[in-house]
Scaffold this motif. Structure first.
Motif, mmCIF file in Angstrom:
data_model
loop_
_atom_site.group_PDB
_atom_site.id
_atom_site.type_symbol
_atom_site.label_atom_id
_atom_site.label_comp_id
_atom_site.label_asym_id
_atom_site.label_seq_id
_atom_site.Cartn_x
_atom_site.Cartn_y
_atom_site.Cartn_z
ATOM 1 N N TYR A 121 -14.899 6.368 -21.330
ATOM 2 C CA TYR A 121 -13.570 6.271 -21.468
ATOM 3 C C TYR A 121 -12.805 6.511 -22.521
ATOM 4 O O TYR A 121 -11.720 6.959 -22.729
ATOM 5 C CB TYR A 121 -13.308 4.702 -21.114
ATOM 6 N N HIS A 151 -11.295 6.654 -14.972
ATOM 7 C CA HIS A 151 -11.060 6.408 -16.296
ATOM 8 C C HIS A 151 -10.216 5.163 -16.616
ATOM 9 O O HIS A 151 -9.979 4.471 -15.770
ATOM 10 C CB HIS A 151 -10.061 7.651 -16.742
ATOM 11 N N SER A 152 -9.951 4.774 -17.825
ATOM 12 C CA SER A 152 -9.369 3.696 -18.229
ATOM 13 C C SER A 152 -7.870 3.661 -17.835
ATOM 14 O O SER A 152 -7.511 4.583 -17.788
ATOM 15 C CB SER A 152 -9.553 3.646 -19.715
ATOM 16 N N LYS A 153 -7.519 2.302 -17.689
ATOM 17 C CA LYS A 153 -6.003 2.300 -17.219
ATOM 18 C C LYS A 153 -5.032 2.923 -18.452
ATOM 19 O O LYS A 153 -3.749 3.164 -18.242
ATOM 20 C CB LYS A 153 -5.672 0.904 -16.759
ATOM 21 N N HIS A 154 -5.530 3.022 -19.511
ATOM 22 C CA HIS A 154 -4.848 3.480 -20.844
ATOM 23 C C HIS A 154 -4.895 5.341 -20.804
ATOM 24 O O HIS A 154 -4.396 5.649 -21.562
ATOM 25 C CB HIS A 154 -5.463 2.956 -22.029
ATOM 26 N N SER A 168 -5.763 2.059 -8.976
ATOM 27 C CA SER A 168 -6.130 1.311 -10.247
ATOM 28 C C SER A 168 -6.810 -0.067 -9.444
ATOM 29 O O SER A 168 -6.573 -0.709 -8.579
ATOM 30 C CB SER A 168 -5.047 0.817 -10.935
ATOM 31 N N GLY A 171 -9.270 -2.868 -14.762
ATOM 32 C CA GLY A 171 -8.919 -1.561 -15.879
ATOM 33 C C GLY A 171 -9.528 -0.334 -15.504
ATOM 34 O O GLY A 171 -9.583 0.469 -16.445
ATOM 35 N N ASN A 172 -10.248 -0.269 -14.267
ATOM 36 C CA ASN A 172 -10.545 0.897 -13.798
ATOM 37 C C ASN A 172 -9.495 1.839 -12.913
ATOM 38 O O ASN A 172 -8.894 1.326 -12.381
ATOM 39 C CB ASN A 172 -11.896 0.971 -12.667
#
Length: 187
Positions: A121, A151-154, A168, A171-172
């Motif tokens: 991530y 990937h990350s939500k960020h 989504s 957090g994935n």
């Protein structure tokens, strides 16, 4: 980690604690496979699992009847664990110890129906963007194929070429990449 469907449904696998991994959560994995189940017959696809870690995604495909699975990871202990697990359950997973980017730059690679990538991530955006760039440049997807990057939500990958959509789960995030020329060829 457990296998959520197919021949090995409910089996729990315990990876060594020292592996440098973050397995896909069961909730996210179940949602991903629901999407894929509506699109593909698992016994008719070929899968490339990049940054395969514990092999979590590869085992799920094998449990659902996929016969052509290649798992690629650079970490020796991850490769060893996947090999041991695949052998124990007689799963058709070819495991390769390789840097993912060097693998994707190789010549004479086969085409895959589904390419799944679960990089760290904390990867720089440039490294995330190199995954679809190499997959599409080297034409590694079959017609109607898809590249999925977890990937990350960020992390936002929607600006990359061939991006199609994201889903989504907590957090994935799964970002889907497709070649519009190939996916539209049956129209």
């Amino acid at each position: 980690m457990r296998i959520i469907s197919g021949q090995y449904k409910g089996r729990r696998l315990t990876a060594p604690k020292k592996l440098p991994v973050r397995p896909t959560t069961d909730m996210a994995k179940e949602a991903l496979f629901n999407i894929l189940n509506n699109r593909y017959y698992f016994d008719a696809v070929s899968v490339l699992d990049l940054f395969s870690g514990t092999g979590n995604i590869s085992y799920e495909f094998a449990s659902r009847g996929t016969e052509h699975i290649t798992a690629v990871d650079t970490h020796h202990a991850c490769v060893k664990f996947i090999n041991q697990t695949a052998s124990e359950f007689n799963m058709p997973i070819q495991v390769l110890k390789s840097d993912v980017f060097k693998y994707l730059e190789s010549t004479n690679l086969p085409k895959f129906t589904i390419i799944f990538a679960d990089p760290p991530y904390a990867f720089p955006l440039e490294d995330f963007s190199n995954i679809p760039a190499l997959v599409f440049k080297n034409k590694l997807l079959e017609n109607e194929g898809v590249l999925i990057i977890e990937h990350s939500k960020h992390t936002n990958l929607s600006y990359l070429e061939y991006y199609s959509y994201s889903k989504s789960y907590g957090g994935n995030v799964f970002s889907f990449f497709e070649n519009p020329e190939e996916t539209g060829s049956n129209e």
